[in-house]
Design a protein around this motif. Structure first.
Motif, PDB file in Angstrom:
ATOM      1  N   SER A 228      18.664  -8.799   7.206  1.00 56.55           N
ATOM      2  CA  SER A 228      17.607  -8.378   6.292  1.00 56.55           C
ATOM      3  C   SER A 228      16.991  -9.542   5.529  1.00 56.55           C
ATOM      4  CB  SER A 228      18.165  -7.352   5.296  1.00 56.55           C
ATOM      5  OG  SER A 228      19.075  -7.950   4.389  1.00 56.55           O
ATOM      6  N   LEU A 229      17.759 -10.600   5.335  1.00 57.31           N
ATOM      7  CA  LEU A 229      17.260 -11.756   4.589  1.00 57.31           C
ATOM      8  C   LEU A 229      16.504 -12.749   5.455  1.00 57.31           C
ATOM      9  CD1 LEU A 229      20.366 -12.503   2.307  1.00 57.31           C
ATOM     10  CD2 LEU A 229      18.233 -11.363   1.649  1.00 57.31           C
ATOM     11  N   ASN A 230      16.568 -12.565   6.765  1.00 56.20           N
ATOM     12  CA  ASN A 230      15.975 -13.550   7.673  1.00 56.20           C
ATOM     13  C   ASN A 230      14.976 -12.947   8.651  1.00 56.20           C
ATOM     14  OD1 ASN A 230      17.545 -16.226   7.142  1.00 56.20           O
ATOM     15  ND2 ASN A 230      19.150 -14.674   7.260  1.00 56.20           N
ATOM     16  N   VAL A 231      14.358 -11.832   8.293  1.00 55.81           N
ATOM     17  CA  VAL A 231      13.370 -11.233   9.189  1.00 55.81           C
ATOM     18  C   VAL A 231      12.096 -12.072   9.178  1.00 55.81           C
ATOM     19  CG1 VAL A 231      14.258  -8.888   8.935  1.00 55.81           C
ATOM     20  CG2 VAL A 231      12.506  -9.708   7.378  1.00 55.81           C
ATOM     21  N   PRO A 232      11.408 -12.173  10.325  1.00 55.79           N
ATOM     22  CA  PRO A 232      10.137 -12.909  10.367  1.00 55.79           C
ATOM     23  C   PRO A 232       9.098 -12.277   9.447  1.00 55.79           C
ATOM     24  CG  PRO A 232      10.953 -12.430  12.589  1.00 55.79           C
ATOM     25  CD  PRO A 232      11.791 -11.638  11.643  1.00 55.79           C
ATOM     26  N   LEU A 233       8.068 -13.032   9.145  1.00 54.10           N
ATOM     27  CA  LEU A 233       7.025 -12.569   8.230  1.00 54.10           C
ATOM     28  C   LEU A 233       6.411 -11.257   8.683  1.00 54.10           C
ATOM     29  CD1 LEU A 233       5.365 -13.232   5.696  1.00 54.10           C
ATOM     30  CD2 LEU A 233       3.761 -14.477   7.162  1.00 54.10           C
ATOM     31  N   ALA A 234       6.219 -11.094   9.994  1.00 51.18           N
ATOM     32  CA  ALA A 234       5.585  -9.883  10.521  1.00 51.18           C
ATOM     33  C   ALA A 234       6.422  -8.632  10.279  1.00 51.18           C
ATOM     34  CB  ALA A 234       5.307 -10.038  12.011  1.00 51.18           C
ATOM     35  N   TRP A 235       7.693  -8.797   9.951  1.00 49.25           N
ATOM     36  CA  TRP A 235       8.585  -7.664   9.725  1.00 49.25           C
ATOM     37  C   TRP A 235       8.923  -7.491   8.241  1.00 49.25           C
ATOM     38  CZ3 TRP A 235      10.537  -4.377  13.597  1.00 49.25           C
ATOM     39  CH2 TRP A 235      10.180  -4.735  14.902  1.00 49.25           C
ATOM     40  N   GLN A 236       8.262  -8.224   7.382  1.00 52.09           N
ATOM     41  CA  GLN A 236       8.525  -8.111   5.955  1.00 52.09           C
ATOM     42  C   GLN A 236       7.582  -7.095   5.314  1.00 52.09           C
ATOM     43  OE1 GLN A 236       8.470 -12.034   4.149  1.00 52.09           O
ATOM     44  NE2 GLN A 236       9.795 -12.888   5.752  1.00 52.09           N
ATOM     45  N   TYR A 237       7.977  -6.587   4.167  1.00 53.92           N
ATOM     46  CA  TYR A 237       7.164  -5.600   3.459  1.00 53.92           C
ATOM     47  C   TYR A 237       6.831  -6.117   2.065  1.00 53.92           C
ATOM     48  CZ  TYR A 237      11.734  -4.457   1.429  1.00 53.92           C
ATOM     49  OH  TYR A 237      12.961  -4.529   0.813  1.00 53.92           O
ATOM     50  N   GLU A 238       5.854  -5.484   1.465  1.00 57.29           N
ATOM     51  CA  GLU A 238       5.433  -5.845   0.116  1.00 57.29           C
ATOM     52  C   GLU A 238       5.931  -4.788  -0.874  1.00 57.29           C
ATOM     53  OE1 GLU A 238       1.293  -6.405  -2.492  1.00 57.29           O
ATOM     54  OE2 GLU A 238       1.225  -5.947  -0.341  1.00 57.29           O
ATOM     55  N   THR A 239       6.447  -5.242  -1.992  1.00 54.78           N
ATOM     56  CA  THR A 239       6.853  -4.332  -3.062  1.00 54.78           C
ATOM     57  C   THR A 239       5.735  -4.244  -4.092  1.00 54.78           C
ATOM     58  OG1 THR A 239       9.206  -4.855  -2.764  1.00 54.78           O
ATOM     59  CG2 THR A 239       8.550  -3.860  -4.872  1.00 54.78           C
ATOM     60  N   VAL A 240       5.243  -3.028  -4.304  1.00 55.70           N
ATOM     61  CA  VAL A 240       4.132  -2.797  -5.232  1.00 55.70           C
ATOM     62  C   VAL A 240       4.662  -2.105  -6.491  1.00 55.70           C
ATOM     63  CG1 VAL A 240       1.914  -1.658  -5.569  1.00 55.70           C
ATOM     64  CG2 VAL A 240       2.489  -2.604  -3.324  1.00 55.70           C
ATOM     65  N   GLN A 241       4.517  -2.750  -7.621  1.00 53.39           N
ATOM     66  CA  GLN A 241       4.936  -2.168  -8.899  1.00 53.39           C
ATOM     67  C   GLN A 241       3.846  -1.226  -9.410  1.00 53.39           C
ATOM     68  OE1 GLN A 241       7.956  -2.797 -10.195  1.00 53.39           O
ATOM     69  NE2 GLN A 241       8.483  -4.331  -8.634  1.00 53.39           N
ATOM     70  N   VAL A 242       4.249  -0.136 -10.027  1.00 52.53           N
ATOM     71  CA  VAL A 242       3.294   0.810 -10.605  1.00 52.53           C
ATOM     72  C   VAL A 242       3.616   1.005 -12.080  1.00 52.53           C
ATOM     73  CG1 VAL A 242       2.851   1.994  -8.429  1.00 52.53           C
ATOM     74  CG2 VAL A 242       4.695   2.798  -9.902  1.00 52.53           C
ATOM     75  N   ASP A 243       2.604   1.315 -12.863  1.00 49.97           N
ATOM     76  CA  ASP A 243       2.796   1.517 -14.304  1.00 49.97           C
ATOM     77  C   ASP A 243       3.375   2.893 -14.615  1.00 49.97           C
ATOM     78  OD1 ASP A 243       1.756  -1.003 -14.890  1.00 49.97           O
ATOM     79  OD2 ASP A 243      -0.306  -0.238 -14.904  1.00 49.97           O
ATOM     80  N   GLU A 244       3.058   3.837 -13.720  1.00 49.34           N
ATOM     81  CA  GLU A 244       3.505   5.206 -13.947  1.00 49.34           C
ATOM     82  C   GLU A 244       3.898   5.832 -12.622  1.00 49.34           C
ATOM     83  OE1 GLU A 244       1.793   9.382 -15.891  1.00 49.34           O
ATOM     84  OE2 GLU A 244       0.616   7.528 -15.974  1.00 49.34           O
ATOM     85  N   LYS A 245       5.006   6.538 -12.596  1.00 43.89           N
ATOM     86  CA  LYS A 245       5.487   7.149 -11.360  1.00 43.89           C
ATOM     87  C   LYS A 245       4.638   8.372 -10.995  1.00 43.89           C
ATOM     88  CE  LYS A 245       9.837   7.743 -12.533  1.00 43.89           C
ATOM     89  NZ  LYS A 245      11.290   8.068 -12.387  1.00 43.89           N
ATOM     90  N   SER A 246       4.287   8.465  -9.724  1.00 44.90           N
ATOM     91  CA  SER A 246       3.710   9.707  -9.211  1.00 44.90           C
ATOM     92  C   SER A 246       4.875  10.620  -8.823  1.00 44.90           C
ATOM     93  CB  SER A 246       2.840   9.420  -7.985  1.00 44.90           C
ATOM     94  OG  SER A 246       3.664   9.097  -6.862  1.00 44.90           O
TER      95      SER A 246
END
Length: 433
Positions: A228-246
């Protein structure tokens, strides 16, 4: 970050069925329309059987059910004849037909077992591979087909608590030698799943002492962590922070993936680490007195518990991206996303009257099993299960994913159902692989 999702063209089969994902069976759709001779009719009949079975699965059509069974019987007979023909037995179309017949069994038979037709088709396909020679591994399409065969065999073994056969391990070794190096994370993950299946079987058979089992489990979890720590860039995801939970946020963030198969890889890794770390916890607790006086054992137990919660959190963070917004105040294009990376759902009223968003249906379906594994874990936070149940009911009500409601009921009942049974109930890898 903005993602674009394009609608796939429906597979040209007897009844148009845009939800049927035959992309995992290379060239099946192309061959279905290009075959004009009766020698390859076994493949076209197999495609029609699966398409009709899936239509019945989604819409409970009695006519589709009857016709799918008729097409299956014809396809089975034609494929059996093809296997007896030395020339046809070596063709891609025959293995494709067998893979589709196996898919039919998973769609129509949701009882977990490793006998009869539920497993016979894959065993037959594995036997044909031996007849085809080494040349098949040099053909990209044939190689993709063999990867699918090996994956389906692996899943069948793991979900039914069967030993992964030496034949399957050997096939995967040959396939790996013909893949670009290093192999992609999904393939590496499958190798670790094989290790997990073997280790779990050794523990079940009493081959390992408690200390040896615990040490082996910890070492294997470390391998999953390194992956999980060494996946190529194409297999990585972005974490998006939100101010309020839906209503679809368990925490104040969600994950955005470059493609759905990437999220599947990550959620498979997460649910496997949940199961693995549950075993670690159980082995730590086998001698509670020992754990109280052994700081290392206590630390391992705490780490495993924390890992389970982190993996469950990651699974939940993939929900907002694929489940869609729920709002009656707007209607957005099905091929667009908002700046958060979340795929918007249709207007709530349209959805409420049965116009389900097919772009959401399969991605949601593939979330059901990881969510179930997370929610049923004894180490999961108490707040997780009711949240998961709410998401499952949303999928059922808004995206017409009725099996989500069935799994929600299992969680609501408190029943400790075998994980393999739940996976089989969802159609096994027919939908959630």
């Amino acid at each position: 970050m903005r993602l674009r999702l394009c609608k796939e063209k429906p597979t040209p089969v007897t009844l148009q069925n845009p939800d049927l994902d035959l992309s995992r069976y290379p060239s099946a759709a192309k061959q279905r329309t290009s075959f004009t001779t009766t020698t390859d009719e076994h493949l076209s009949r197999s495609v029609d059987a699966v398409a009709l079975a899936y239509l019945n699965y989604q819409r409970y059509s009695s006519s589709a059910q009857v016709e799918s069974r008729q097409q299956y019987v014809k396809a089975l007979s034609l494929t059996s004849s093809a296997i007896q023909n030395p020339e046809l037995a070596r063709k891609d179309s025959t293995i494709l037909a067998i893979l589709l017949l196996d898919l039919y069994e998973k769609i129509t038979n949701n009882e977990l077992k490793f006998e009869g037709a539920w497993a016979a088709h894959l065993s037959g396909a594995l036997s044909l591979v031996k007849l085809r020679g080494d040349q098949q591994f040099k053909d990209p399409n044939a190689l993709r087909m063999l990867i699918r065969l090996s994956t389906n065999l692996l899943i069948s073994c793991v979900t039914s608590d069967r030993i992964v056969s030496a034949e399957l391990v050997a096939l995967r070794s040959i396939i790996a030698a013909h893949l670009p190096q290093p192999c992609d994370p999904k393939w590496q993950e499958s190798d670790l799943v094989i290790e997990f299946a073997k280790l779990r079987q050794d523990i079940k058979d009493g081959v390992l002492s408690n200390d040896m089992a615990l040490s082996s489990l910890v070492d294997l979890d470390a391998k999953f962590l390194r992956l999980s720590l060494n996946v190529p860039l194409a297999w990585q995801y972005e974490t998006v922070q939100v101010d309020e939970k839906s209503i679809h946020h368990y925490e104040l963030f969600h994950h955005v993936y470059p493609a759905e198969h990437v999220s599947q890889m990550w959620n498979t890794l997460r649910l496997t680490r949940i199961l693995l770390n549950e075993l670690i916890c159980l082995h730590c607790l086998k001698d509670e007195g020992y754990m109280k006086i052994n700081s290392k054992a206590l630390a391992v137990h705490e780490y495993a518990t924390r890992t389970i919660r982190e993996m469950a959190s990651g699974i939940c963070a993939s929900v907002p991206t694929y489940i869609g917004h729920h709002s009656g105040s707007f209607e957005m294009s099905m091929t667009s996303t908002d700046p958060s990376g979340i795929i918007p759902a249709r207007d709530a009223h349209a959805l409420s009257v049965g116009q389900s968003n097919v772009n959401h249906r399969l991605p949601c379906y593939r979330l059901i099993y990881p969510l179930y594994v997370a929610a049923q874990s004894f180490a999961a936070p108490r707040s997780l299960k009711p949240w998961v149940i709410g998401q499952l009911h949303f999928m059922a009500d808004i995206h017409a994913t009725e099996n989500a409601a069935a799994v929600a009921k299992v969680l609501e009942s408190g029943e400790k159902r075998n994980l393999g049974q739940v996976y089989a109930m969802l159609g096994s890898y027919a939908f959630v692989c």
